[in-house]
Write a protein that holds these residues in place. Structure first.
Motif, PDB file in Angstrom:
ATOM      1  N   THR A  13       6.498   4.488  15.218  1.00 20.93           N
ATOM      2  CA  THR A  13       6.650   3.647  16.409  1.00 20.93           C
ATOM      3  C   THR A  13       5.985   2.281  16.243  1.00 20.93           C
ATOM      4  O   THR A  13       6.097   1.433  17.122  1.00 20.93           O
ATOM      5  CB  THR A  13       6.043   4.335  17.643  1.00 20.93           C
ATOM      6  OG1 THR A  13       4.636   4.514  17.443  1.00 20.93           O
ATOM      7  CG2 THR A  13       6.694   5.683  17.904  1.00 20.93           C
ATOM      8  N   GLY A  14       5.267   2.066  15.141  1.00 24.10           N
ATOM      9  CA  GLY A  14       4.537   0.811  14.964  1.00 24.10           C
ATOM     10  C   GLY A  14       5.437  -0.374  14.680  1.00 24.10           C
ATOM     11  O   GLY A  14       6.474  -0.236  14.037  1.00 24.10           O
ATOM     12  N   GLU A  15       4.990  -1.534  15.119  1.00 24.25           N
ATOM     13  CA  GLU A  15       5.716  -2.761  14.776  1.00 24.25           C
ATOM     14  C   GLU A  15       5.298  -3.245  13.395  1.00 24.25           C
ATOM     15  O   GLU A  15       5.985  -4.052  12.770  1.00 24.25           O
ATOM     16  CB  GLU A  15       5.456  -3.852  15.823  1.00 24.25           C
ATOM     17  CG  GLU A  15       4.004  -4.282  15.940  1.00 24.25           C
ATOM     18  CD  GLU A  15       3.782  -5.340  17.002  1.00 24.25           C
ATOM     19  OE1 GLU A  15       4.730  -5.638  17.748  1.00 24.25           O
ATOM     20  OE2 GLU A  15       2.653  -5.867  17.077  1.00 24.25           O
ATOM     21  N   TYR A  16       4.161  -2.732  12.918  1.00 22.37           N
ATOM     22  CA  TYR A  16       3.680  -3.058  11.579  1.00 22.37           C
ATOM     23  C   TYR A  16       3.423  -1.746  10.842  1.00 22.37           C
ATOM     24  O   TYR A  16       2.815  -0.817  11.393  1.00 22.37           O
ATOM     25  CB  TYR A  16       2.399  -3.889  11.639  1.00 22.37           C
ATOM     26  CG  TYR A  16       2.080  -4.569  10.329  1.00 22.37           C
ATOM     27  CD1 TYR A  16       2.806  -5.681   9.915  1.00 22.37           C
ATOM     28  CD2 TYR A  16       1.083  -4.089   9.491  1.00 22.37           C
ATOM     29  CE1 TYR A  16       2.548  -6.304   8.693  1.00 22.37           C
ATOM     30  CE2 TYR A  16       0.817  -4.705   8.276  1.00 22.37           C
ATOM     31  CZ  TYR A  16       1.552  -5.812   7.887  1.00 22.37           C
ATOM     32  OH  TYR A  16       1.313  -6.418   6.682  1.00 22.37           O
ATOM     33  N   LEU A  17       3.897  -1.648   9.582  1.00 22.78           N
ATOM     34  CA  LEU A  17       3.841  -0.400   8.830  1.00 22.78           C
ATOM     35  C   LEU A  17       3.012  -0.569   7.558  1.00 22.78           C
ATOM     36  O   LEU A  17       3.254  -1.486   6.768  1.00 22.78           O
ATOM     37  CB  LEU A  17       5.256   0.065   8.457  1.00 22.78           C
ATOM     38  CG  LEU A  17       6.279   0.200   9.597  1.00 22.78           C
ATOM     39  CD1 LEU A  17       7.621   0.688   9.048  1.00 22.78           C
ATOM     40  CD2 LEU A  17       5.774   1.137  10.680  1.00 22.78           C
ATOM     41  N   ILE A  18       2.038   0.331   7.374  1.00 29.39           N
ATOM     42  CA  ILE A  18       1.215   0.375   6.167  1.00 29.39           C
ATOM     43  C   ILE A  18       1.609   1.617   5.375  1.00 29.39           C
ATOM     44  O   ILE A  18       1.705   2.706   5.945  1.00 29.39           O
ATOM     45  CB  ILE A  18      -0.286   0.438   6.515  1.00 29.39           C
ATOM     46  CG1 ILE A  18      -0.701  -0.793   7.336  1.00 29.39           C
ATOM     47  CG2 ILE A  18      -1.135   0.552   5.251  1.00 29.39           C
ATOM     48  CD1 ILE A  18      -2.109  -0.699   7.919  1.00 29.39           C
ATOM     49  N   PHE A  19       1.858   1.463   4.089  1.00 26.27           N
ATOM     50  CA  PHE A  19       2.283   2.577   3.234  1.00 26.27           C
ATOM     51  C   PHE A  19       1.214   2.889   2.201  1.00 26.27           C
ATOM     52  O   PHE A  19       0.671   1.986   1.557  1.00 26.27           O
ATOM     53  CB  PHE A  19       3.587   2.227   2.503  1.00 26.27           C
ATOM     54  CG  PHE A  19       4.783   2.122   3.405  1.00 26.27           C
ATOM     55  CD1 PHE A  19       5.701   3.163   3.495  1.00 26.27           C
ATOM     56  CD2 PHE A  19       4.998   0.983   4.175  1.00 26.27           C
ATOM     57  CE1 PHE A  19       6.809   3.071   4.327  1.00 26.27           C
ATOM     58  CE2 PHE A  19       6.100   0.875   5.011  1.00 26.27           C
ATOM     59  CZ  PHE A  19       7.011   1.928   5.088  1.00 26.27           C
ATOM     60  N   THR A  20       0.931   4.184   2.034  1.00 26.50           N
ATOM     61  CA  THR A  20       0.038   4.628   0.972  1.00 26.50           C
ATOM     62  C   THR A  20       0.454   6.039   0.569  1.00 26.50           C
ATOM     63  O   THR A  20       1.393   6.599   1.120  1.00 26.50           O
ATOM     64  CB  THR A  20      -1.438   4.559   1.405  1.00 26.50           C
ATOM     65  OG1 THR A  20      -2.284   4.883   0.292  1.00 26.50           O
ATOM     66  CG2 THR A  20      -1.736   5.482   2.569  1.00 26.50           C
ATOM     67  N   ASP A  21      -0.230   6.595  -0.423  1.00 24.63           N
ATOM     68  CA  ASP A  21       0.113   7.920  -0.939  1.00 24.63           C
ATOM     69  C   ASP A  21      -0.999   8.918  -0.648  1.00 24.63           C
ATOM     70  O   ASP A  21      -2.173   8.537  -0.509  1.00 24.63           O
ATOM     71  CB  ASP A  21       0.352   7.862  -2.452  1.00 24.63           C
ATOM     72  CG  ASP A  21       1.625   7.101  -2.808  1.00 24.63           C
ATOM     73  OD1 ASP A  21       2.550   7.072  -1.979  1.00 24.63           O
ATOM     74  OD2 ASP A  21       1.689   6.538  -3.919  1.00 24.63           O
ATOM     75  N   GLY A  22      -0.629  10.183  -0.623  1.00 19.10           N
ATOM     76  CA  GLY A  22      -1.571  11.246  -0.319  1.00 19.10           C
ATOM     77  C   GLY A  22      -2.549  11.550  -1.437  1.00 19.10           C
ATOM     78  O   GLY A  22      -3.395  12.432  -1.292  1.00 19.10           O
ATOM     79  N   ASP A  23      -2.446  10.822  -2.554  1.00 18.48           N
ATOM     80  CA  ASP A  23      -3.434  10.968  -3.627  1.00 18.48           C
ATOM     81  C   ASP A  23      -4.340   9.737  -3.687  1.00 18.48           C
ATOM     82  O   ASP A  23      -4.952   9.458  -4.715  1.00 18.48           O
ATOM     83  CB  ASP A  23      -2.763  11.203  -4.982  1.00 18.48           C
ATOM     84  CG  ASP A  23      -1.791  10.099  -5.367  1.00 18.48           C
ATOM     85  OD1 ASP A  23      -1.683   9.107  -4.619  1.00 18.48           O
ATOM     86  OD2 ASP A  23      -1.127  10.221  -6.412  1.00 18.48           O
ATOM     87  N   CYS A  24      -4.433   9.006  -2.573  1.00 21.40           N
ATOM     88  CA  CYS A  24      -5.262   7.802  -2.498  1.00 21.40           C
ATOM     89  C   CYS A  24      -6.217   7.886  -1.313  1.00 21.40           C
ATOM     90  O   CYS A  24      -5.791   8.167  -0.180  1.00 21.40           O
ATOM     91  CB  CYS A  24      -4.394   6.557  -2.350  1.00 21.40           C
ATOM     92  SG  CYS A  24      -3.352   6.203  -3.781  1.00 21.40           S
ATOM     93  N   ILE A  25      -7.494   7.630  -1.561  1.00 27.25           N
ATOM     94  CA  ILE A  25      -8.485   7.578  -0.481  1.00 27.25           C
ATOM     95  C   ILE A  25      -8.584   6.139   0.006  1.00 27.25           C
ATOM     96  O   ILE A  25      -8.917   5.240  -0.782  1.00 27.25           O
ATOM     97  CB  ILE A  25      -9.871   8.051  -0.957  1.00 27.25           C
ATOM     98  CG1 ILE A  25      -9.804   9.479  -1.507  1.00 27.25           C
ATOM     99  CG2 ILE A  25     -10.893   7.955   0.176  1.00 27.25           C
ATOM    100  CD1 ILE A  25     -11.093   9.938  -2.181  1.00 27.25           C
ATOM    101  N   PRO A  26      -8.300   5.881   1.273  1.00 27.15           N
ATOM    102  CA  PRO A  26      -8.418   4.508   1.777  1.00 27.15           C
ATOM    103  C   PRO A  26      -9.872   4.137   2.038  1.00 27.15           C
ATOM    104  O   PRO A  26     -10.642   4.940   2.558  1.00 27.15           O
ATOM    105  CB  PRO A  26      -7.635   4.567   3.098  1.00 27.15           C
ATOM    106  CG  PRO A  26      -7.819   5.987   3.571  1.00 27.15           C
ATOM    107  CD  PRO A  26      -7.850   6.825   2.318  1.00 27.15           C
ATOM    108  N   ARG A  27     -10.255   2.932   1.626  1.00 29.20           N
ATOM    109  CA  ARG A  27     -11.570   2.436   2.033  1.00 29.20           C
ATOM    110  C   ARG A  27     -11.589   2.337   3.558  1.00 29.20           C
ATOM    111  O   ARG A  27     -10.530   2.195   4.179  1.00 29.20           O
ATOM    112  CB  ARG A  27     -11.849   1.076   1.382  1.00 29.20           C
ATOM    113  CG  ARG A  27     -13.331   0.707   1.372  1.00 29.20           C
ATOM    114  CD  ARG A  27     -13.592  -0.504   0.500  1.00 29.20           C
ATOM    115  NE  ARG A  27     -12.989  -1.719   1.041  1.00 29.20           N
ATOM    116  CZ  ARG A  27     -12.971  -2.905   0.413  1.00 29.20           C
ATOM    117  NH1 ARG A  27     -13.508  -3.013  -0.790  1.00 29.20           N
ATOM    118  NH2 ARG A  27     -12.397  -3.956   0.956  1.00 29.20           N
ATOM    119  N   ASN A  28     -12.753   2.400   4.172  1.00 27.65           N
ATOM    120  CA  ASN A  28     -12.796   2.516   5.636  1.00 27.65           C
ATOM    121  C   ASN A  28     -12.283   1.286   6.380  1.00 27.65           C
ATOM    122  O   ASN A  28     -12.060   1.339   7.587  1.00 27.65           O
ATOM    123  CB  ASN A  28     -14.200   2.893   6.125  1.00 27.65           C
ATOM    124  CG  ASN A  28     -15.239   1.803   5.871  1.00 27.65           C
ATOM    125  OD1 ASN A  28     -14.952   0.742   5.328  1.00 27.65           O
ATOM    126  ND2 ASN A  28     -16.480   2.081   6.264  1.00 27.65           N
TER     127      ASN A  28
END
Length: 272
Positions: free
Chosen positions: A84-99
């Motif tokens: 539902t977002g107007e802005y989309l961030i993509f990442t993978d399930g083998d990546c830890i996002p920095r906070n």
């Protein structure tokens, strides 16, 4: 409607997905929708997500499809439709996002642009050793801590501790091109829909970059933020990759570039 949706792709890596979810639990920016794009994982992954939902204040959707081989682009398109977002961030399930991953993508987003984030690859032993406490305290992003647990220090570790002027200079002068890499990229929903999302013919090998190439053909400028928006990439084998996959993807990308293709007929909207 959520302002931002984070789309996380996964396939039968619950140990790594757990760590990625911990990373999203501890984001400084709290108001985002999390969509897990699951390319046919077993019940172990479903159970993990269900348990995480019970103990999380985040809005979480689990978008799943039957396992019929590597179909990441197809499940990503389904996740885009579900978001539902107007802005989309993509990442993978083998990546830890920095906070600050979500906050950084939102800070640097611009109209008529997409963002190309950065990742730092960890060896298997350190990947396995990281705990939720290491993620909550953010020590797993601390170069000194990583060196203490066995990491070799190289120029690439500068991704983890560059801020302010240093970060800006490194983003500006890095020889690495800004591309759409699925483990850390973001863009406007309308821009992604305008090119019909991911090409579902694409399997492993540049399948994310092909979307970025069509976005560029459509006038969307890539912006380098590889020293600003950071993930830790956890190590694992890729037994599903074949030479045929790589060659097929190479040919599709060659056609996209040669024809300056904007639209794929094999994306979210299908030809009748």
């Amino acid at each position: 409607m959520s302002t931002v949706s984070v789309i996380v792709s996964t396939y039968n890596q619950p140990q790594w997905l757990q760590k990625a979810l911990w990373g999203f639990r501890h984001q400084t920016h709290k108001t985002f929708e999390l969509i897990i794009a699951d390319d046919g994982s077993s019940e172990e992954t479903t159970d993990l997500i269900t348990e995480f939902q019970k103990n999380s204040s985040l809005t979480i959707q689990h978008v799943w499809q039957e396992d019929k081989g590597f179909r990441k682009t197809r499940i990503l398109n389904k996740a885009i439709v579900a978001s539902t977002g107007e802005y989309l961030i993509f990442t993978d399930g083998d990546c830890i996002p920095r906070n600050d991953l979500v906050a950084r993508h939102l800070k640097h987003r611009k109209q008529q642009c997409f963002l190309s984030g950065g990742y730092f690859k960890l060896p298997l032993d350190i990947s396995e050793a990281i705990t939720e406490n290491d993620i909550e305290t953010q020590r797993c992003f601390d170069v000194n801590w990583l060196v203490d647990v066995g990491l070799k220090k190289t120029f690439k570790t500068r991704k983890l501790n560059s801020y302010g002027l240093s970060e800006k200079l490194l983003n500006t002068f890095t020889p690495t091109k800004a591309t759409w890499d699925g483990n850390n990229a973001s863009g406007w929903r309308t821009d992604i829909l305008d090119v019909n999302g991911f090409d579902e013919r694409m399997q492993y090998g540049g399948e994310d970059r092909e979307l970025g190439e069509r976005l560029i053909n459509n006038g969307i400028k890539p912006v380098q933020v590889r020293y600003s928006a950071i993930t830790l990439h956890l190590d694992h084998p890729r037994g599903y990759v074949t030479d045929d996959m790589l060659e097929k993807n190479k040919q599709i990308r060659k056609e996209t570039k040669r024809q300056k293709r904007v639209w794929t007929s094999f994306g979210i909207k299908k030809n009748d």
